[in-house]
Design a protein around this motif. Structure first.
Motif, short mmCIF file in Angstrom:
data_model
loop_
_atom_site.label_atom_id
_atom_site.label_comp_id
_atom_site.label_asym_id
_atom_site.label_seq_id
_atom_site.Cartn_x
_atom_site.Cartn_y
_atom_site.Cartn_z
N ALA A 1 51.25 43.58 34.60
CA ALA A 1 50.93 44.46 35.72
C ALA A 1 49.44 44.74 35.75
CB ALA A 1 51.69 45.77 35.59
N ALA A 2 48.86 44.77 36.94
CA ALA A 2 47.44 45.04 37.05
C ALA A 2 47.17 46.50 36.73
CB ALA A 2 46.96 44.71 38.45
N GLN A 3 46.00 46.78 36.11
CA GLN A 3 45.63 48.13 35.73
C GLN A 3 44.36 48.53 36.44
OE1 GLN A 3 45.27 47.84 31.52
NE2 GLN A 3 47.48 47.91 31.15
N ARG A 4 44.30 49.75 36.95
CA ARG A 4 43.07 50.23 37.57
C ARG A 4 42.14 50.73 36.48
NH1 ARG A 4 43.47 54.82 41.98
NH2 ARG A 4 43.34 56.21 40.19
N PRO A 5 40.86 50.30 36.44
CA PRO A 5 39.94 50.73 35.40
C PRO A 5 39.48 52.17 35.61
CG PRO A 5 38.80 49.39 36.98
CD PRO A 5 40.26 49.39 37.38
N GLY A 6 38.81 52.70 34.62
CA GLY A 6 38.27 54.05 34.70
C GLY A 6 36.89 54.04 35.32
N PRO A 7 36.12 55.17 35.13
CA PRO A 7 34.80 55.29 35.74
C PRO A 7 33.85 54.22 35.28
CG PRO A 7 35.58 57.40 34.89
CD PRO A 7 36.52 56.36 34.38
N VAL A 8 32.92 53.85 36.15
CA VAL A 8 31.88 52.88 35.84
C VAL A 8 30.68 53.65 35.30
CG1 VAL A 8 30.45 51.02 36.75
CG2 VAL A 8 32.75 51.40 37.65
N GLU A 9 30.00 53.12 34.29
CA GLU A 9 28.96 53.87 33.59
C GLU A 9 27.68 54.06 34.39
OE1 GLU A 9 28.33 52.01 29.86
OE2 GLU A 9 30.32 52.49 29.06
N THR B 1 28.51 55.74 39.46
CA THR B 1 29.46 55.79 40.57
C THR B 1 30.77 56.36 40.06
OG1 THR B 1 30.21 53.57 40.12
CG2 THR B 1 28.43 53.79 41.69
N THR B 2 31.59 56.81 40.96
CA THR B 2 32.84 57.43 40.55
C THR B 2 34.01 56.59 41.01
OG1 THR B 2 33.01 58.75 42.57
CG2 THR B 2 31.81 59.71 40.72
N THR B 3 35.14 56.80 40.39
CA THR B 3 36.36 56.15 40.86
C THR B 3 36.83 56.85 42.13
OG1 THR B 3 37.77 57.60 39.57
CG2 THR B 3 37.01 55.57 38.52
N THR B 4 37.78 56.26 42.78
CA THR B 4 38.24 56.84 44.04
C THR B 4 38.94 58.16 43.85
OG1 THR B 4 40.32 55.67 43.91
CG2 THR B 4 38.52 54.56 45.04
N GLY B 5 39.54 58.35 42.72
CA GLY B 5 40.24 59.61 42.50
C GLY B 5 41.40 59.79 43.46
N GLY B 6 41.87 58.71 44.08
CA GLY B 6 43.01 58.77 44.97
C GLY B 6 42.65 58.95 46.43
N ARG B 7 41.47 59.48 46.74
CA ARG B 7 41.12 59.75 48.13
C ARG B 7 41.03 58.50 48.96
NH1 ARG B 7 35.76 63.13 50.17
NH2 ARG B 7 36.20 62.99 52.40
N TYR B 8 40.49 57.42 48.35
CA TYR B 8 40.31 56.17 49.09
C TYR B 8 41.17 55.04 48.50
CZ TYR B 8 36.55 58.39 51.63
OH TYR B 8 35.82 59.23 52.42
N GLY C 1 34.55 51.93 42.78
CA GLY C 1 34.77 52.34 41.40
C GLY C 1 35.74 51.48 40.64
N PHE C 2 36.24 50.42 41.27
CA PHE C 2 37.09 49.47 40.55
C PHE C 2 36.17 48.49 39.83
CE2 PHE C 2 40.21 51.34 43.14
CZ PHE C 2 41.47 51.02 42.62
N GLY C 3 35.93 48.75 38.52
CA GLY C 3 34.98 47.94 37.77
C GLY C 3 35.39 46.49 37.69
N LEU C 4 34.43 45.60 37.52
CA LEU C 4 34.68 44.16 37.48
C LEU C 4 34.66 43.68 36.04
CD1 LEU C 4 32.51 43.05 40.51
CD2 LEU C 4 34.96 43.43 40.42
N PRO C 5 35.49 42.73 35.66
CA PRO C 5 36.53 42.16 36.52
C PRO C 5 37.75 43.07 36.61
CG PRO C 5 36.70 41.20 34.37
CD PRO C 5 35.50 42.11 34.32
N ILE C 6 38.52 42.92 37.65
CA ILE C 6 39.79 43.63 37.72
C ILE C 6 40.69 43.05 36.64
CG2 ILE C 6 41.82 44.03 39.16
CD1 ILE C 6 39.95 45.00 41.05
N ARG C 7 41.18 43.88 35.77
CA ARG C 7 41.88 43.41 34.59
C ARG C 7 43.38 43.34 34.84
NH1 ARG C 7 38.18 47.18 32.46
NH2 ARG C 7 39.83 48.74 32.14
N VAL C 8 44.03 42.44 34.12
CA VAL C 8 45.48 42.32 34.18
C VAL C 8 46.01 42.61 32.79
CG1 VAL C 8 47.43 40.82 34.65
CG2 VAL C 8 45.38 40.68 36.04
N GLY C 9 46.89 43.56 32.69
CA GLY C 9 47.39 43.97 31.38
C GLY C 9 48.33 42.95 30.78
N ALA C 10 48.59 43.12 29.50
CA ALA C 10 49.45 42.18 28.77
C ALA C 10 50.86 42.16 29.34
CB ALA C 10 49.48 42.55 27.30
N SER C 11 51.23 43.25 29.95
CA SER C 11 52.58 43.31 30.52
C SER C 11 52.72 42.52 31.80
CB SER C 11 52.96 44.77 30.80
OG SER C 11 52.12 45.29 31.82
#
Length: 868
Positions: free
Chosen positions: A53-61, A64-71, A41-51
């Motif tokens: 720090a890397a940011q985890r993306p939201g759900p993919v359309e 599929t679902t994001t990990t929701g923390g379990r994995y 569920g980590f959509g591509l590309p993995i984005r890097v924020g302006a700050s």
């Protein structure tokens, strides 16, 4: 599809990505790790924020679902591996940002995995101090079987860091632990890397044969378990060749490695190979190419954010810019500033090299006082100091002393430097390495020569020339131990060469044969180079010893030297040494090349009368040029005396007996006066078994008109000799007959290989007898005659070191070798050789016998090498 259902696939992608990275395929590793992250569920590309720090993306359309923390922990492991793969492709900052994201996701038990990965990335970007701290933190966190593979690679990488810092003992300890754990965990690729790095430990310790042995042992393991690392092994061997002075060969092998690293986008390896390529160009004197390659390496390292390696590349560039610099004072300032930066990054050895460069530039700028201050702050020497650093230290101190007019201290430093070089040479068993390593002392020898010429007597100049020329002859020969791999490679190469010779005669092709021959030659070179040397050298002969032997044999010696483009000769007679200025070296070199070309042309197919006359006229003209440049000023001195000639560079392949002044005069050619004296004193072998004298050996090779007739005539001169003709003239039979023979005559087609001189050869019934074969003899034959074409030719390396078939016999201990330095007709060879052996049997020395026999042919290019 849920994350739970794809978990096995994600774990497989992660394992495959780690394996791809381990095999040197970062692009594949990135693709596989990103695919696993996408499934989580980590959509591509993995984005890097302006700050930053890397940011985890939201759900993919796509559902599929994001990990929701379990994995998250699994995603963290993928991010750790992806971080390194991206960094290896040159996206270093991005890699560190991915590690930051991974740190928020992983389980506490995986903390050691993240820390060691960060340590490795710090190492690869040259932040050695920070990397060591992280390695030290990670290792205690990686206990247990689960993390065994990671622990192995961590130890492996900390060892690499220790090697950068010159801490060889610490590196060996980590590598031993790594290899032991890799064997326990069935990790053959990691074990191969440990073996590979152990070779670097040997290289830093100055044990080149052992290093080459380690690289050779690692090669089949890489071939089976990680072919992507084979170019890195090529680079390792190139580094070893550079340490032995074989800069051109190292450069050629690095060209292939550069291509492979670029193809696989291995940016760090590519940059390191470019830096090595710069050092190779520096080694063979192409300073412009060295500076260009170093600049490219600087750009590549800077793109990776690798400041330490940028500094190393800058050091190489500054070293390349010093010769011919118009502003050495400015270069000295840049080198001093670089030394400070390198020292701050923990690169003490490289900082010392930069300081030495600064001191040398200051001497060139005339600022000797400041240069002395810089040198005073540099340690006098360290245990396990590299040969390059030790020699550089000596040359800088010598140049400073010479600039201050302190001739004695300058020569002392140079002698000490050459003694260090002799010690390293004595540990090498391969002649091409012994010859090659002389190039590393080229500047020392030149500085010593300039110092004695400017202020010394002819006797001092003679002593110095002997100290710095053909030193490989001072290393006792080593017979290689039994090596099944080498024996098999030699046998296959012989068979292929024989197939090629037959195919050439039949005008047909053998597809792939030449490529395979090149592969076998590489294998043979590498196997022989692993042989250790005897660890001792024979002292250089003193002038008094040389003069005494010249007086006893009623000879005079001419030792040729070159300085500032002009030739000089040291004329040594009983009790006197005089230096005589001669002609232009470039003119002589050109005349020698033209003469040999003309002599070769005369032995081809039957020529039209006009062309034959023109070529003969050219031969006469070239001999006149050589006579004018070499003999003017010497004719009266020589009278009709027998000569011993110590040549330099192109003069090593001059047919001296063709010069008008030397026609019919006994002439002996030797690589040095010391080599001549040792050959004169060498006992003549006579018996393999007490009471059973060794007979003379006579060999006729295949496809050579008159060879068997020639052997038949010579056999009449030596009753009881052993003649090998037809199918009996095999390599094995010839080597057996050569072993300890008092006299050997080989009439066979010869081939001088200029690019691979140790594969110069004679054609025999079952394949070629190669220069490599000669060192297998238990006892060298005393006197050898080669009536084949041009096998008397040699390749002359710096320091007038020589290689070739004739040289191989002389190195092995043969006292005298008569061979041709140009092509010769079969009829002329038979006539001259028969006369030669008749005179030899009547008691004449080889040089006298050849001088008399050569009168039968005005253009016979035979030369007597060795003792004469």
């Amino acid at each position: 599809m849920t994350v739970h259902s794809v978990e096995p696939t994600v774990r497989r992608l992660h394992r495959d990505g780690v394996a791809a990275m381990a095999q040197g395929r970062p692009a594949d590793a990135v693709r596989l790790q990103r695919a696993g992250l996408a499934l989580l569920g980590f959509g591509l590309p993995i984005r890097v924020g302006a700050s930053g720090a890397a940011q985890r993306p939201g759900p993919v359309e796509d559902g599929t679902t994001t990990t929701g923390g379990r994995y998250d922990a699994l995603a963290g492991r993928l991010l750790i591996s992806l971080a390194y793969a991206e960094a290896e492709r040159g996206r270093t900052r991005y890699g560190f940002e991915l590690l930051t994201l991974a740190g928020a996701l992983i389980e506490p038990d995986d903390r050691g995995v993240l820390v060691q990965q960060r340590a490795l990335m710090l190492l690869r970007t040259g932040r050695f101090t920070d990397a060591l701290a992280d390695f030290d933190e990670a290792i205690p966190l990686l206990g247990g079987e689960r993390h065994l593979p990671v622990l192995c690679t961590t130890l492996l990488n900390r060892a690499a860091l220790y090697l950068h810092a010159g801490r060889v003992r610490a590196a060996r300890e980590d590598l031993a632990s790594c290899e032991r754990l890799a064997q326990r965990g069935d990790l053959p690729l990691v074990a191969a890397k440990a073996l590979h790095n152990a070779g670097y430990c040997d290289l830093l310790s100055g044990d080149l044969p052992r290093a080459l042995d380690a690289f050779g042992a690692a090669e089949p393991l890489f071939g089976r378990h990680g072919p992507g690392f084979l170019p890195m092994l090529t680079a390792a061997r190139a580094r070893a060749l550079l340490s032995a002075g074989l800069a051109r060969e190292a450069g050629r092998s690095l060209d292939g490695a550069v291509t492979e690293f670029a193809r696989h986008r291995l940016s760090q390896e590519l940059a390191e190979a470019e830096l090595l390529r710069a050092q190779a160009a520096l080694g063979y004197g192409d300073h412009a190419a060295a500076a260009s390659r170093a600049r490219r390496a600087e750009r590549l390292f800077r793109r990776r954010g690798n400041d330490a390696w940028v500094g190393l590349a800058t050091l190489a560039r500054l070293r390349a810019q010093l010769p011919g610099s118009r502003a050495p004072g400015g270069l000295a300032a840049r080198a001093a500033e670089l030394a400070g930066r390198l020292r701050a990054m923990g690169l003490a050895r490289d900082a010392e090299m930069a300081d030495l460069l600064a001191a040398r530039a200051l001497v060139a700028a005339g600022r000797t006082g400041r240069a002395r201050d810089v040198l005073a702050a540099i340690p006098r020497g360290r245990p396990n100091e590299s040969l390059e650093l030790s020699l550089t230290r000596r040359i800088v101190r010598a140049e400073l002393a010479a600039a201050e007019g302190r001739r004695g201290p300058a020569l002392t430093e140079i002698r000490r430097g050459l003694a260090v070089l002799d010690d390293h040479r004595s540990r090498l068993g391969s002649r091409d390495l012994q010859v090659g390593i002389t190039a590393l002392g080229r500047e020392l020898a030149a500085a010593g020569f300039d110092t004695v010429v400017d202020g010394g007597s002819p006797a001092a100049i003679f002593d110095w020339s002997e100290r710095s020329r053909a030193q490989a002859f001072g290393v006792p020969p080593v017979r290689p131990p039994a090596d099944p791999v080498l024996a098999e490679a030699l046998a296959e190469l012989r068979q292929l060469r024989e197939s090629l010779r037959t195919a050439e005669l039949e005008r047909r092709r053998v597809p792939g044969a030449r490529t395979r021959c090149a592969e076998l030659e590489r294998t043979i070179r590498e196997r022989v180079r692993r042989v250790a040397g005897p660890g001792q050298t024979v002292p250089v002969a003193g002038l008094a010893e040389i003069e005494a032997e010249l007086a006893a044999s009623d000879r005079v010696m001419l030792s040729f030297l070159t300085r500032h483009g002009r030739l000089h000769a040291l004329l040594v007679d009983a009790g006197t040494v005089r230096m005589v200025a001669l002609g232009d070296h470039a003119s002589v070199e050109d005349a020698v090349a033209r003469l040999r070309y003309d002599l070769d042309a005369l032995t081809g197919r039957r020529l039209p009368a006009a062309l034959d006359a023109a070529i003969r006229g050219s031969v006469t003209h070239q001999l006149d040029v050589l006579s004018r440049e070499l003999m003017t000023g010497l004719r009266a001195e020589l009278a009709d005396r027998e000569l011993v000639i110590v040549p330099t560079m192109a003069l090593s392949s001059l047919p001296w007996g063709l010069l008008p002044e030397l026609r019919g005069r006994p002439v002996t050619v030797s690589a040095s006066a010391s080599a001549w004296l040792r050959a004169r004193r060498r006992p003549v072998p006579g018996e393999r078994v007490p009471g059973e004298p060794v007979p003379p050996l006579l060999v006729a090779g295949p496809d050579l008109d008159q060879a068997e007739v020639e052997i038949g005539e010579i056999a009449k001169v030596y009753p009881g000799s052993r003649a090998l003709t037809g199918a009996e003239a095999t390599v094995a039979a010839t080597l057996a007959g050569l072993d300890g023979a008092p006299i050997a005559h080989l009439a066979a087609h010869g081939h001088h290989e200029h690019e691979n001189v140790l594969f110069s050869r004679l054609d025999l019934a079952d394949g070629p007898l190669m220069a490599y074969d000669i060192q297998r003899l238990a006892a060298a034959p005393a006197s050898v005659t080669l009536s084949a074409c041009d096998v008397g030719r040699t390749v002359v390396a710096p320091g007038d070191e020589i290689l070739g078939f004739t040289a191989a016999l002389l190195y092995a201990g043969t006292a005298s070798v008569v061979a041709s330095v140009a092509r010769v007709t079969h009829h002329a060879a038979a006539e001259v050789m028969t006369g030669y052996h008749c005179a030899l049997a009547d008691g004449a020395r080889p040089a006298r016998a050849l001088a008399d026999a050569s009168l039968a042919d005005p253009f016979a290019p035979f030369v007597c090498f060795g003792a004469g």
